[in-house]
Design an enzyme around this catalytic site. Structure first.
Site, PDB file in Angstrom:
ATOM      1  N   ASN A 126     -12.306  -0.978  -5.233  1.00  0.00           N
ATOM      2  CA  ASN A 126     -11.929  -1.341  -6.602  1.00  0.00           C
ATOM      3  C   ASN A 126     -13.107  -1.992  -7.333  1.00  0.00           C
ATOM      4  OD1 ASN A 126     -10.772  -2.289  -8.969  1.00  0.00           O
ATOM      5  ND2 ASN A 126      -9.382  -3.710  -7.949  1.00  0.00           N
TER       6      ASN A 126
ATOM      7  N   GLU B  13      -0.622 -17.201  -8.877  1.00  0.00           N
ATOM      8  CA  GLU B  13       0.480 -16.496  -9.529  1.00  0.00           C
ATOM      9  C   GLU B  13       1.836 -16.888  -8.944  1.00  0.00           C
ATOM     10  OE1 GLU B  13      -0.248 -12.286  -9.692  1.00  0.00           O
ATOM     11  OE2 GLU B  13      -2.366 -12.566 -10.127  1.00  0.00           O
TER      12      GLU B  13
ATOM     13  N   CYS C  81      -5.996  -5.801  -7.363  1.00  0.00           N
ATOM     14  CA  CYS C  81      -5.844  -5.365  -5.976  1.00  0.00           C
ATOM     15  C   CYS C  81      -5.333  -6.485  -5.079  1.00  0.00           C
ATOM     16  CB  CYS C  81      -7.149  -4.778  -5.453  1.00  0.00           C
ATOM     17  SG  CYS C  81      -8.586  -5.830  -5.650  1.00  0.00           S
ATOM     18  N   HIS C  82      -5.476  -7.730  -5.522  1.00  0.00           N
ATOM     19  CA  HIS C  82      -4.952  -8.843  -4.724  1.00  0.00           C
ATOM     20  C   HIS C  82      -3.425  -8.822  -4.664  1.00  0.00           C
ATOM     21  CE1 HIS C  82      -5.033 -10.367  -8.871  1.00  0.00           C
ATOM     22  NE2 HIS C  82      -4.048 -11.181  -8.523  1.00  0.00           N
TER      23      HIS C  82
ATOM     24  N   TYR D 229       0.835  -1.189   0.000  1.00  0.00           N
ATOM     25  CA  TYR D 229       0.000   0.000   0.000  1.00  0.00           C
ATOM     26  C   TYR D 229       0.878   1.250   0.000  1.00  0.00           C
ATOM     27  CZ  TYR D 229      -3.662  -3.320   1.260  1.00  0.00           C
ATOM     28  OH  TYR D 229      -4.516  -4.382   1.268  1.00  0.00           O
TER      29      TYR D 229
END
Length: 183
Positions: free
Chosen positions: A131, A168, A139-140, A108
């Site tokens: 979002n 990912e 945003c993850h 952040y």
């Protein structure tokens, strides 16, 4: 129907993914919302989205989300977003976040600094909570200080965030549970 009526018309489509039933909504300006599992179809109805064949950007978003949550790479870079009602600061944050690649993360605080607002980590966190396009605007991939997972306002909360990151190859707080060497 007038041209003004068409410009605010919202189309929508729900679809199945490895995470569950998701949905997208769109207008003539682009994607209006990406809805993750947890009542996606009811949320489409509440926003007044009418079922319709998706235009190219919405179809690409659907295909990309399905691929992404199945663990395959997906490219959302060229998709148009309907930013009506999105504050200028949030637009900057979302644009910067779209540059964070699959398998990478930011914090952040780092995202705040990237948009010229050092010290605005809480405001970035609030923007992540609002979002409208999760996964498309990833945003993850935003973690708390020191690489901690942090929150996630989508249905399923932090566990959904953890699952999206794991797809990912990212495992905040350590490595995934792996079988031992000898069984």
């Amino acid at each position: 129907m007038t041209i003004a009526d068409v410009s605010v018309a919202i189309g929508g489509q729900a679809f199945d993914t490895a995470l569950g039933r998701c949905a997208v909504a769109w207008t003539g300006a682009g994607l209006r919302r990406v809805l993750l599992p947890g009542g996606a179809e009811r949320r489409l109805e509440r926003m007044g989205a009418r079922p319709a064949p998706p235009p190219p950007d919405a179809a690409a978003a659907i295909a990309g989300i399905v691929a992404h949550v199945a663990g395959a790479p997906a490219d959302f870079d060229g998709l148009s977003l309907d930013e009506a009602g999105v504050e200028p600061f949030e637009r900057q944050v979302y644009a910067a976040l779209r540059r964070v690649a699959r398998g990478e993360t930011t914090t952040y605080g780092a995202l705040a600094a990237a948009v010229g607002a050092p010290g605005a980590a809480r405001e970035v966190g609030a923007a992540m909570g609002r979002n409208p396009w999760p996964i498309v605007v990833p945003c993850h991939r935003v973690l708390a200080a020191e690489g901690r997972l942090g929150g996630f306002s989508a249905p399923g909360g932090a566990e959904t965030k953890r699952r999206l990151l794991a797809l990912e190859g990212v495992h905040p707080g350590g490595t995934p549970d792996l079988p031992g060497l000898f069984g």
